[in-house]
Design a protein around this motif. Structure first.
Motif, PDB file in Angstrom:
ATOM      1  N   GLY A  57       0.815  -1.206   0.000  1.00 47.95           N
ATOM      2  CA  GLY A  57       0.000   0.000   0.000  1.00 47.95           C
ATOM      3  C   GLY A  57       0.851   1.259   0.000  1.00 47.95           C
ATOM      4  O   GLY A  57       0.607   2.200  -0.758  1.00 47.95           O
ATOM      5  N   VAL A  58       1.879   1.263   0.856  1.00 49.40           N
ATOM      6  CA  VAL A  58       2.805   2.404   0.917  1.00 49.40           C
ATOM      7  C   VAL A  58       3.597   2.522  -0.381  1.00 49.40           C
ATOM      8  O   VAL A  58       3.728   3.605  -0.960  1.00 49.40           O
ATOM      9  N   PHE A  59       4.130   1.394  -0.853  1.00 50.73           N
ATOM     10  CA  PHE A  59       4.964   1.391  -2.053  1.00 50.73           C
ATOM     11  C   PHE A  59       4.213   1.915  -3.269  1.00 50.73           C
ATOM     12  O   PHE A  59       4.686   2.814  -3.977  1.00 50.73           O
ATOM     13  N   PHE A  60       3.027   1.376  -3.522  1.00 47.72           N
ATOM     14  CA  PHE A  60       2.297   1.766  -4.727  1.00 47.72           C
ATOM     15  C   PHE A  60       1.703   3.162  -4.621  1.00 47.72           C
ATOM     16  O   PHE A  60       1.462   3.803  -5.640  1.00 47.72           O
ATOM     17  N   SER A  61       1.483   3.639  -3.393  1.00 49.15           N
ATOM     18  CA  SER A  61       1.007   5.018  -3.232  1.00 49.15           C
ATOM     19  C   SER A  61       2.041   6.008  -3.745  1.00 49.15           C
ATOM     20  O   SER A  61       1.694   7.045  -4.320  1.00 49.15           O
ATOM     21  N   VAL A  62       3.314   5.691  -3.538  1.00 51.65           N
ATOM     22  CA  VAL A  62       4.388   6.567  -4.000  1.00 51.65           C
ATOM     23  C   VAL A  62       4.793   6.223  -5.432  1.00 51.65           C
ATOM     24  O   VAL A  62       4.982   7.103  -6.271  1.00 51.65           O
ATOM     25  N   PHE A  63       4.906   4.926  -5.711  1.00 49.50           N
ATOM     26  CA  PHE A  63       5.335   4.482  -7.035  1.00 49.50           C
ATOM     27  C   PHE A  63       4.381   4.951  -8.128  1.00 49.50           C
ATOM     28  O   PHE A  63       4.787   5.208  -9.266  1.00 49.50           O
TER      29      PHE A  63
ATOM     30  N   GLY B 158      12.253   8.538 -10.446  1.00 47.81           N
ATOM     31  CA  GLY B 158      12.462   7.292  -9.725  1.00 47.81           C
ATOM     32  C   GLY B 158      13.478   7.440  -8.603  1.00 47.81           C
ATOM     33  O   GLY B 158      13.254   6.986  -7.471  1.00 47.81           O
ATOM     34  N   LEU B 159      14.605   8.086  -8.884  1.00 48.96           N
ATOM     35  CA  LEU B 159      15.631   8.304  -7.867  1.00 48.96           C
ATOM     36  C   LEU B 159      15.104   9.152  -6.712  1.00 48.96           C
ATOM     37  O   LEU B 159      15.363   8.860  -5.539  1.00 48.96           O
ATOM     38  N   ALA B 160      14.369  10.196  -7.043  1.00 48.39           N
ATOM     39  CA  ALA B 160      13.819  11.082  -6.014  1.00 48.39           C
ATOM     40  C   ALA B 160      12.867  10.319  -5.089  1.00 48.39           C
ATOM     41  O   ALA B 160      12.892  10.505  -3.862  1.00 48.39           O
ATOM     42  N   LEU B 161      12.054   9.442  -5.657  1.00 47.51           N
ATOM     43  CA  LEU B 161      11.094   8.696  -4.849  1.00 47.51           C
ATOM     44  C   LEU B 161      11.779   7.646  -3.983  1.00 47.51           C
ATOM     45  O   LEU B 161      11.347   7.391  -2.853  1.00 47.51           O
ATOM     46  N   VAL B 162      12.830   7.019  -4.502  1.00 52.29           N
ATOM     47  CA  VAL B 162      13.584   6.048  -3.701  1.00 52.29           C
ATOM     48  C   VAL B 162      14.152   6.731  -2.456  1.00 52.29           C
ATOM     49  O   VAL B 162      14.017   6.234  -1.331  1.00 52.29           O
ATOM     50  N   ILE B 163      14.783   7.885  -2.653  1.00 53.84           N
ATOM     51  CA  ILE B 163      15.372   8.629  -1.525  1.00 53.84           C
ATOM     52  C   ILE B 163      14.288   9.056  -0.537  1.00 53.84           C
ATOM     53  O   ILE B 163      14.435   8.923   0.679  1.00 53.84           O
TER      54      ILE B 163
ATOM     55  N   ILE C  19      12.059   0.299  -7.941  1.00 52.91           N
ATOM     56  CA  ILE C  19      11.503   1.421  -8.706  1.00 52.91           C
ATOM     57  C   ILE C  19      12.409   1.767  -9.888  1.00 52.91           C
ATOM     58  O   ILE C  19      11.930   2.070 -10.990  1.00 52.91           O
ATOM     59  N   LEU C  20      13.723   1.712  -9.685  1.00 46.56           N
ATOM     60  CA  LEU C  20      14.662   2.144 -10.726  1.00 46.56           C
ATOM     61  C   LEU C  20      14.607   1.266 -11.981  1.00 46.56           C
ATOM     62  O   LEU C  20      14.421   1.794 -13.087  1.00 46.56           O
ATOM     63  N   PRO C  21      14.759  -0.064 -11.874  1.00 48.59           N
ATOM     64  CA  PRO C  21      14.618  -0.867 -13.090  1.00 48.59           C
ATOM     65  C   PRO C  21      13.217  -0.790 -13.679  1.00 48.59           C
ATOM     66  O   PRO C  21      13.054  -0.844 -14.908  1.00 48.59           O
ATOM     67  N   PHE C  22      12.229  -0.642 -12.815  1.00 45.43           N
ATOM     68  CA  PHE C  22      10.858  -0.567 -13.320  1.00 45.43           C
ATOM     69  C   PHE C  22      10.627   0.694 -14.140  1.00 45.43           C
ATOM     70  O   PHE C  22       9.885   0.685 -15.131  1.00 45.43           O
ATOM     71  N   MET C  23      11.265   1.808 -13.772  1.00 45.45           N
ATOM     72  CA  MET C  23      11.088   3.047 -14.527  1.00 45.45           C
ATOM     73  C   MET C  23      11.761   2.977 -15.895  1.00 45.45           C
ATOM     74  O   MET C  23      11.289   3.570 -16.865  1.00 45.45           O
ATOM     75  N   VAL C  24      12.872   2.253 -15.973  1.00 42.85           N
ATOM     76  CA  VAL C  24      13.492   2.018 -17.280  1.00 42.85           C
ATOM     77  C   VAL C  24      12.538   1.205 -18.146  1.00 42.85           C
ATOM     78  O   VAL C  24      12.300   1.513 -19.326  1.00 42.85           O
ATOM     79  N   PHE C  25      11.965   0.166 -17.556  1.00 48.39           N
ATOM     80  CA  PHE C  25      10.992  -0.665 -18.264  1.00 48.39           C
ATOM     81  C   PHE C  25       9.794   0.162 -18.709  1.00 48.39           C
ATOM     82  O   PHE C  25       9.334   0.049 -19.859  1.00 48.39           O
ATOM     83  N   GLN C  26       9.265   0.995 -17.814  1.00 50.32           N
ATOM     84  CA  GLN C  26       8.076   1.786 -18.137  1.00 50.32           C
ATOM     85  C   GLN C  26       8.319   2.736 -19.302  1.00 50.32           C
ATOM     86  O   GLN C  26       7.451   2.931 -20.145  1.00 50.32           O
ATOM     87  N   THR C  27       9.496   3.332 -19.358  1.00 52.53           N
ATOM     88  CA  THR C  27       9.808   4.245 -20.461  1.00 52.53           C
ATOM     89  C   THR C  27       9.768   3.509 -21.794  1.00 52.53           C
ATOM     90  O   THR C  27       9.125   3.967 -22.753  1.00 52.53           O
ATOM     91  N   MET C  28      10.448   2.374 -21.857  1.00 50.69           N
ATOM     92  CA  MET C  28      10.443   1.586 -23.096  1.00 50.69           C
ATOM     93  C   MET C  28       9.049   1.074 -23.414  1.00 50.69           C
ATOM     94  O   MET C  28       8.609   1.066 -24.567  1.00 50.69           O
TER      95      MET C  28
END
Length: 462
Positions: A65-71, A112-117, A150-159
């Motif tokens: 719930g927390v993860f997907f709220s931010v992701f 993605g980096l900003a959200l991880v931090i 989040i980081l690998p997923f954002m690369v995937f999402q862009t492609m």
């Protein structure tokens, strides 16, 4: 007026065979992709619940719930890409597609980096949310691992979004299926402890992270080979001189409201888990079981929504607004029919589905989840319609007003009503889900009304 247009076009008119065929050509691969992505979380929940019990399932529920709220904020930004790519493709503007790809990639990685931090620094807040204390350590541990994905997923999402904007959707589907197989196998190995000590809930998080890394690698090679995407993969570069503030502003202009739309809905469901947690761990677990089922059908509708964004984006680029309106109305009817069928399945199987997620002795959790599935069967009609309407409006590059409408529906109406019914009236998770149904219905009504008015206005101007 709205009521006359809606009830005339929606139930009475025969489906357009051309639009329907095109919708399913685009949507089916995306639906399989969405099923694959939601199955990562679905199988996590099933294996954690079955192998580790209801408390472990509650821990994973809160963490997700927390993860997907931010992701979802990062995900929303990436959804600015398909309508722009679809518009450029309809105009044969290959330079613009390269530009969107390049700028979208950099923007998504930065977000993605900003959200991880942000999430790593905010982790201690978990201990101050009045949740059952015994589930918080596992929640924190699971979340720390999942955040990095989040980081690998954002690369995937862009492609992915570039590929889908070009109407090449099957490649993403293959990558998702491949990753899902890896996730299922690793989930069992890590949680069960095959040839090693069991990693508990952490094992599920590690499995998801590894699967997402492989998903990126697989999609990269698929897009390098397919003729629809090969030229853009070959032309991709991060040379500083090619970046323009104007392109970043355009993506942000579309991305911020889109991210907020998704954020308002997802956080409503995440907050629902926390509100249920104010009652008991049983209510959280039952909520997560019902939510897993509802998310499954919702993600199928996202397939319809993304396909509709592409179809509407093509018509928008051609300035063919009458056909754009016809596409939207046709696809709304298809989603309604689809969700009626899903609702019937939920009601018929309401006593069986919850047993897939937890152990036999968790009788109270199973009983409550079966009751929640009845409400889910009803409100998912509105859920499907509202996500489809958002897809149409996104294709028309209309995102600001819809973000305000979703804010009102979920945060102003759903959450206060949910707290009142769940906690104040002591209805537990059952009351929370009634509130979610009310919010989704209001959202669907307002968004469809927006689409019908806006499309007619554009037709009248032309």
């Amino acid at each position: 007026n709205f009521a006359a247009n809606f009830f005339f076009y929606f139930p009475m008119q025969i489906l357009n065979p051309v639009h329907t065929k095109r919708l399913f050509q685009l949507a089916l691969p995306v639906m399989i992709t969405q099923v694959g992505q939601v199955s990562v979380q679905l199988f996590d929940n099933i294996m954690v619940g079955k192998l580790l019990g209801a408390d472990a399932l509650a821990s994973v529920s809160l963490a997700n719930g927390v993860f997907f709220s931010v992701f979802v904020l990062a995900l929303g930004f990436s959804l600015a890409i398909p309508p722009l790519v679809a518009e450029a493709q309809s105009q044969n503007d290959h330079t613009m597609i390269n530009r969107i790809f390049r700028h979208g990639f950099v923007l998504n990685i930065m977000i993605g980096l900003a959200l991880v931090i942000l999430m790593l620094f905010a982790m201690p807040i978990l201990y101050h949310l009045d949740q059952p204390e015994h589930i918080i350590p596992d929640t924190e541990s699971y979340l720390r691992i999942t955040i990095i994905s989040i980081l690998p997923f954002m690369v995937f999402q862009t492609m992915r979004e570039v590929s889908e904007g070009l109407s090449f959707t099957i490649g993403v589907t293959k990558a998702t299926i491949f990753a899902n197989i890896i996730n299922i196998v690793l989930n069992y190995i890590f949680i069960k402890g095959v040839g090693m000590d069991s990693l508990g809930v952490d094992g599920s998080a590690y499995a998801s992270f590894i699967a997402r890394v492989f998903m990126v690698i697989f999609l990269f090679f698929v897009m390098r080979k397919h003729p629809s995407t090969k030229r853009y993969m070959d032309d991709f570069t991060l040379k500083t001189k090619l970046f323009q503030k104007k392109m970043f502003r355009k993506l942000i202009k579309l991305g911020v409201p889109t991210a907020l739309q998704m954020f308002f809905e997802v956080t409503a469901f995440a907050a629902a888990a926390f509100i249920c947690g104010l009652v008991s761990a049983k209510d959280i677990a039952a909520h997560q079981i019902a939510l897993s089922m509802a998310s499954f059908t919702f993600n199928l509708c996202i397939g319809f929504s993304i396909a509709t964004t592409i179809m509407a984006g093509n018509r928008f680029g051609e300035r063919n607004y009458r056909e754009l309106r016809n596409v939207g109305i046709n696809n709304l009817k298809i989603v309604f029919i689809f969700m009626v069928i899903c609702g019937i399945i939920f009601i018929v199987g309401r006593d069986i589905f919850p047993t897939f997620f937890t152990q036999k002795e968790d009788v109270e959790v199973i009983l409550l989840a079966s009751q929640l599935l009845i409400i889910a069967a009803l409100f998912q009609l509105s859920d499907g319609l509202q996500i489809l309407a958002l897809g149409i409006l996104r294709g028309m590059q209309d995102v600001k007003i819809p973000s305000i409408l979703t804010f009102v529906a979920y945060w102003i109406i759903t959450l206060p009503l949910g707290y009142y019914l769940c906690v104040t009236r002591e209805m537990g998770a059952y009351g929370m889900w009634i509130a979610l149904g009310v919010g989704l219905t209001i959202s669907a009504f307002l968004l469809i009304r927006r689409f019908l008015k806006l499309s007619q206005r554009k037709i009248d101007v032309v």
